[in-house]
Write an enzyme that holds these catalytic residues in place. Sequence first.
Site, PDB file in Angstrom:
ATOM      1  N   SER A  35      -8.187   0.578   3.153  1.00 58.72           N
ATOM      2  CA  SER A  35      -8.296   0.178   1.748  1.00 58.72           C
ATOM      3  C   SER A  35      -7.118  -0.641   1.232  1.00 58.72           C
ATOM      4  CB  SER A  35      -8.484   1.412   0.861  1.00 58.72           C
ATOM      5  OG  SER A  35      -9.801   1.903   0.975  1.00 58.72           O
TER       6      SER A  35
ATOM      7  N   SER B 222     -10.018   3.750  -5.125  1.00 62.94           N
ATOM      8  CA  SER B 222     -10.202   3.266  -3.750  1.00 62.94           C
ATOM      9  C   SER B 222     -11.635   3.494  -3.277  1.00 62.94           C
ATOM     10  CB  SER B 222      -9.209   3.950  -2.800  1.00 62.94           C
ATOM     11  OG  SER B 222      -8.896   3.110  -1.718  1.00 62.94           O
TER      12      SER B 222
ATOM     13  N   THR C 224      -2.958   2.399  -1.478  1.00 63.57           N
ATOM     14  CA  THR C 224      -3.139   3.285  -0.343  1.00 63.57           C
ATOM     15  C   THR C 224      -4.273   2.805   0.550  1.00 63.57           C
ATOM     16  OG1 THR C 224      -4.660   4.661  -1.621  1.00 63.57           O
ATOM     17  CG2 THR C 224      -2.319   5.275  -1.650  1.00 63.57           C
TER      18      THR C 224
ATOM     19  N   TRP D  46      -6.841   4.606   3.912  1.00 69.00           N
ATOM     20  CA  TRP D  46      -7.144   5.701   4.844  1.00 69.00           C
ATOM     21  C   TRP D  46      -8.246   5.247   5.782  1.00 69.00           C
ATOM     22  CZ3 TRP D  46     -11.656   8.216   6.046  1.00 69.00           C
ATOM     23  CH2 TRP D  46     -11.533   9.341   6.877  1.00 69.00           C
TER      24      TRP D  46
END
Length: 282
Positions: free
Chosen positions: A77, A125, A220, A222
């Site tokens: 992301s 996100s 961020t 993941w």
Amino acid sequence: MTKLFNTSKLVPAFVFVSFYLIVASCTPDNIKEDDSLKTFFDEHKSTGTFGLYSNGTGSFNIYNLSRFADSTYTPASTFKIVNSLIGTELGIVPNDSTVLDWGFRVSGRTECDTPLTMREAFRRSCPNWYQKLAQKIGVATMQRYLDTLGYGARYKKFVIKNNLDTFWLNNDLKVTADEELGVVKKLYFNQLPFQNRTQELVRNMMLWEDNANYKLYYKTGWGTTPSGNQLGWIVGWIEENKHPYFFALQVESPDSKIDMKTVRLSILKNILKKYGFFEGKK
């Protein structure tokens, strides 16, 4: 700043923005390898890398230098930074309050499976929102932007195939931590080939903490590695007394139960605290 991108014409392919020459351009005197940071990863039984670049001194503090500069991983992301820049520049999302129907794909996350503004989708996100944005951008246009930016081109040019809505999530596109840091550094200084307004809009979406001592901006990410390990990112900068320090953190864990959302932010803040941040004295 001269407008390089607009809704009708893209810049020529030879206008190439390099993200991954930051470490390479430093001399050994400008890079400090800090193995003491390993303890922050060990606490969570994880591996990874971290780099902090001081713009004022032009110096780097890096843990796990070879991984930081040479190893490539899915951006996950963090690619929402680039996706947002392109979508805004093209006018698909004129501002961060633009709502984009997420109906293209349901994510299974309650907070994402509802009509959202770009700011909401960016900060939550939400993958489905940005997959829809990629579809609206289209293969040819997305490819040309990636070529122009040189994003994900550490070792060879990346080519979008039948993966327009997943290439940044499934290990097709890969980047180094050095490259990720280069993106946010250029974003901070309006050095990406987008209008200043576009870059400012994306920067503003990245601001998470703002007080008298510091401002903390980040995005961020993941994902998972090809071997199935969890992979977490945080890329951005911390600003104290108007002095920016850019960072890229990557965390990898074989533990599928680890709370990567919590772990990556904990590691980042512990490292920054170790380096004397958060007190407004930098």
